[in-house]
Design an enzyme around this catalytic site. Structure first.
Site, PDB file in Angstrom:
ATOM      1  CG  HIS A   3     -53.450  41.995  19.698  1.00 27.14           C
ATOM      2  ND1 HIS A   3     -52.125  42.005  20.070  1.00 27.14           N
ATOM      3  CD2 HIS A   3     -53.725  43.257  19.262  1.00 27.14           C
ATOM      4  CE1 HIS A   3     -51.617  43.218  19.854  1.00 27.14           C
ATOM      5  NE2 HIS A   3     -52.568  43.999  19.364  1.00 27.14           N
TER       6      HIS A   3
ATOM      7  CG  HIS B 196     -58.684  42.574  20.071  1.00 31.60           C
ATOM      8  ND1 HIS B 196     -58.463  42.111  18.790  1.00 31.60           N
ATOM      9  CD2 HIS B 196     -58.110  43.804  20.106  1.00 31.60           C
ATOM     10  CE1 HIS B 196     -57.781  43.001  18.106  1.00 31.60           C
ATOM     11  NE2 HIS B 196     -57.548  44.040  18.883  1.00 31.60           N
TER      12      HIS B 196
ATOM     13  CG  HIS C  42     -55.239  48.151  21.585  1.00 31.27           C
ATOM     14  ND1 HIS C  42     -56.044  47.075  21.293  1.00 31.27           N
ATOM     15  CD2 HIS C  42     -54.061  47.924  20.947  1.00 31.27           C
ATOM     16  CE1 HIS C  42     -55.384  46.239  20.494  1.00 31.27           C
ATOM     17  NE2 HIS C  42     -54.182  46.735  20.264  1.00 31.27           N
TER      18      HIS C  42
ATOM     19  CD  GLU D 134     -53.492  38.625  10.763  1.00 29.78           C
ATOM     20  OE1 GLU D 134     -53.212  39.842  10.935  1.00 29.78           O
ATOM     21  OE2 GLU D 134     -54.373  38.044  11.371  1.00 29.78           O
TER      22      GLU D 134
ATOM     23  CE  LYS E 169     -47.725  46.206  11.465  1.00 28.32           C
ATOM     24  NZ  LYS E 169     -48.927  46.723  12.065  1.00 28.32           N
TER      25      LYS E 169
ATOM     26  CG  ASN F  66     -53.134  38.933  15.472  1.00 25.68           C
ATOM     27  OD1 ASN F  66     -53.087  40.149  15.277  1.00 25.68           O
ATOM     28  ND2 ASN F  66     -53.586  38.084  14.573  1.00 25.68           N
TER      29      ASN F  66
ATOM     30  NE  ARG G 207     -50.169  42.565   9.249  1.00 26.06           N
ATOM     31  CZ  ARG G 207     -50.427  43.634   8.536  1.00 26.06           C
ATOM     32  NH1 ARG G 207     -50.288  43.585   7.230  1.00 26.06           N
ATOM     33  NH2 ARG G 207     -50.805  44.750   9.105  1.00 26.06           N
TER      34      ARG G 207
ATOM     35  CD  GLU H 296     -49.924  46.668  19.967  1.00 24.26           C
ATOM     36  OE1 GLU H 296     -49.284  45.666  19.602  1.00 24.26           O
ATOM     37  OE2 GLU H 296     -51.175  46.690  19.995  1.00 24.26           O
TER      38      GLU H 296
HETATM   39  N1  GLY Z   1     -51.456  45.274  14.399  1.00 24.07           N
HETATM   40  C1  GLY Z   1     -51.296  43.966  13.869  1.00 24.07           C
HETATM   41  C2  GLY Z   1     -51.007  43.954  12.418  1.00 24.07           C
HETATM   42  O1  GLY Z   1     -50.761  44.991  11.811  1.00 24.07           O
HETATM   43  O2  GLY Z   1     -51.028  42.903  11.835  1.00 24.07           O
END
Ligand code: GLY
Length: 333
Positions: free
Chosen positions: A236, A240, A253, A225, A215, A233, A229, A179
């Site tokens: 992801h 995912h 993950h 989001e 972040k 992803n 935001r 991440e």
């Molecule tokens: N882990 C992605 C987010 O917090 O938007």
């Protein structure tokens, strides 16, 4: 160090400090007389949980079995039942002590119990320290579909103590690094460049700080989001789907995010990303059931031609959004 997350009335501080866990009672600032439920999982050292729980005069502890397979309605219901059985009211609080599963589930219980009570987070894995513990996303899974039931519920405070990483198995450290690499790839070249050095683990505090700052900058601009935001992803969409296509726990993950980033890294950066992932002990290839991955990605066996939004990176420290069909994505894998 305090990193403030500025979200108007929902603003809160992240305390990033070695040794902070031992001072959790003082740092959280939860007044005497309020009940607190410490939610944790069986993988978290008891010593951490006891240190937090004993800081409060009226504390209760709820422990669930470690792992993604616990992130379901059953565990969520048990947490809510514990709150109810101990007469928690809106003035009381939930504290998560653990990784991403713990934070997501404790946060979701706090978001929904009595329409929302205070939530505090003390993440104890690298992955939850750099990503899931901030930004207010809380959720549980529905079968194999991750995070499909959830709510935005910002914590009142987050305490990050890098010292707790000393008891974390190495595979979990690597899991979190994926991440951080994601954040560096799309948002901060100086963060990505740390991984090209000899011994990035010496810089772990700096890696955590830069990941949090990256972040923070995204979440402050787009809490729910609506657009920006979605950059978080990166890796992801496919990640995912890979994670859900294999038996629970077979791939972590972060390992799936590592695999999921590669198809969306442009030719000019793919080699560097592959090198960095490899040097961090993260996978750069795997065998997947393509049919399953495609189905999970679309959540619908029949969906044909529908566009899925994806994040791409052609230059370290930058990103762009694109829309692709499942078949186009499968061609990249
Ligand atoms: N882990 C992605 C987010 O917090 O938007």
């Amino acid at each position: 160090m305090i990193i403030p997350i500025n979200l108007g009335e929902k603003s809160y501080d992240i305390v990033l400090e070695r040794g902070a866990l031992k001072k959790a009672g003082e740092l959280l600032g939860i007044s005497d007389g309020r009940s607190v439920l410490v939610v944790t999982d069986s993988g978290v050292p008891e010593e951490y949980v006891n240190t937090v729980a004993k800081s409060f005069s009226k504390s209760y502890t709820f422990v669930f079995p470690e792992g993604e397979q616990s992130k379901n309605f059953e565990t969520y219901m048990q947490i809510c039942q514990t709150l109810c059985d101990n007469s928690f009211t809106r003035k009381d609080a939930v504290i998560a002590v653990g990784g991403g599963v713990t934070g997501d589930m404790a946060g979701f219980a706090a978001a929904t119990y009595m329409r929302g009570i205070d939530f505090y987070n003390i993440p104890t894995t690298l992955l939850s320290q750099v990503d899931s513990s901030i930004g207010g996303k809380t959720a549980i899974d529905l079968g194999k579909i991750k995070n499909i039931i959830g709510a935005f519920h910002q914590p009142k405070k987050v305490i990050i103590d890098p010292e707790v990483l000393s008891t974390l198995p190495e595979r979990h450290i690597k899991n979190g690094l994926a991440e951080c690499i994601k954040m560096g790839m799309c948002l901060d070249k100086s963060l990505f460049d740390i991984f090209t050095g000899e011994s990035y683990m010496d810089d772990i505090d700096r890696i955590i700080e830069l990941s949090l700052r990256a972040k923070k900058s995204v979440v402050e601009q787009d809490e729910k989001e609506a657009g920006l935001r979605k950059v978080l992803n990166f890796g992801h969409t496919v990640g995912h789907a890979i994670e859900a296509s294999v038996p629970f726990g077979e791939l972590y993950h972060g390992e799936c995010v590592a695999l999921g980033m590669l198809p969306f890294a442009g030719n000019g950066v793919k080699e560097r990303l592959t090198d960095v992932l490899g040097s961090c002990g993260l996978p750069v290839s795997c065998t997947v059931d393509r049919k399953k991955v495609r189905e999970i990605m679309t959540h619908d066996k029949k969906s044909v031609g529908e566009k899925i939004s994806v994040v791409k990176c052609d230059e370290i420290g930058s990103f762009y959004f694109d829309e692709m069909t499942a078949d186009e994505i499968m061609n990249l894998i």
